[in-house]
Motif scaffolding. Sequence first.
Motif, short mmCIF file in Angstrom:
data_model
loop_
_atom_site.label_atom_id
_atom_site.label_comp_id
_atom_site.label_asym_id
_atom_site.label_seq_id
_atom_site.Cartn_x
_atom_site.Cartn_y
_atom_site.Cartn_z
N ILE A 78 0.83 -1.21 0.00
CA ILE A 78 0.00 0.00 0.00
C ILE A 78 0.87 1.26 0.00
N PHE A 79 2.04 1.20 0.63
CA PHE A 79 2.97 2.34 0.56
C PHE A 79 3.54 2.47 -0.86
N LEU A 82 0.80 4.21 -2.81
CA LEU A 82 0.74 5.63 -2.49
C LEU A 82 1.86 6.40 -3.16
N THR A 83 3.06 5.83 -3.15
CA THR A 83 4.20 6.49 -3.78
C THR A 83 3.95 6.70 -5.26
N ALA A 128 -0.43 1.04 8.39
CA ALA A 128 -0.15 1.44 7.01
C ALA A 128 -1.42 1.89 6.29
N CYS A 132 -2.48 5.46 4.68
CA CYS A 132 -2.53 5.57 3.21
C CYS A 132 -3.94 5.76 2.65
N LEU A 135 -5.01 9.36 2.50
CA LEU A 135 -4.18 10.10 1.55
C LEU A 135 -4.52 9.74 0.10
N LEU A 136 -4.96 8.50 -0.13
CA LEU A 136 -5.30 8.07 -1.48
C LEU A 136 -6.70 8.50 -1.92
N SER A 211 -5.63 3.81 -6.56
CA SER A 211 -6.27 4.42 -5.38
C SER A 211 -7.53 3.67 -5.00
N ALA A 214 -7.25 0.42 -2.69
CA ALA A 214 -6.76 0.45 -1.31
C ALA A 214 -7.61 -0.40 -0.37
#
Length: 267
Positions: A78-79, A82-83, A128, A132, A135-136, A211, A214
Amino acid sequence: MPLDLHFILFLLLRMAIAAAFVVSASFITERAGPVIGALVATLPVSAGPSYVFLAIDHDAAFIAQGALSSLPVNAATIFMALTYVVLAQRHSLVVSCGSAVALWIALASVIRMFDWTLIAGLAANFVAFGICIPLLSGYRHVKMPLVTRRWYDIPMRASLVATLVAIVVSTSGWVGPRISGVIALYPVVFSSMMVILHPRIGGPPTAAVLSNSAWGLLGFGMAIAVMHVAVVEFGSPVGLCLALATCVVWNLTLWWIGRRAMKPRSP
């Protein structure tokens, strides 16, 4: 039949079965749109065949230990998503995808150094995803342009999954369950989506697909936890079936919630 030839033929059969899974999922994804496609992408299309074949070669203790290593790797994925999503808004495929994959490799390298417990793996996932998912959420709603499939799209995805299965199965005997569990969770589907869609439809629409994945990926992490517990209690076949059922039920629930949210409310 010589032993080496028997191993090679059996390995090729396993690779073909795994490739068939990803080809089927790819056709569904392309015809269903970004939301349904995201739910299909978070089904165990690549990790599932890897674990099935590991269960054929190893006992339940091996699978249970591998699942404990896979659980925190799901948090690394998931990180990675997000990146990519953040960088893809303004940067090229090489920068966005390269940075995301490099982060996943770095996190996976750290994860494999520790003996994980079920509680620690679940905690890593909840932390995590708690970071995330909010933010997503701002990148989920993007108009999706028409995607024209090219001849090499499906073969490339299938070959990536088949290669992953070959690596996991061939090396599991000497790398052990911990590293096998890490390798089995490499996000082949996410990586192939980035490589195929980004040059064709652009970074933001591709980022929207990831996105929307997630919440489905969170359910995938729960399925790994279910697999660990069920394999210990009931053996590998039951554990793998319950893990798959967890993924399917979770994603169907997400689809049902999404459909209800889209229905106009009566006055």
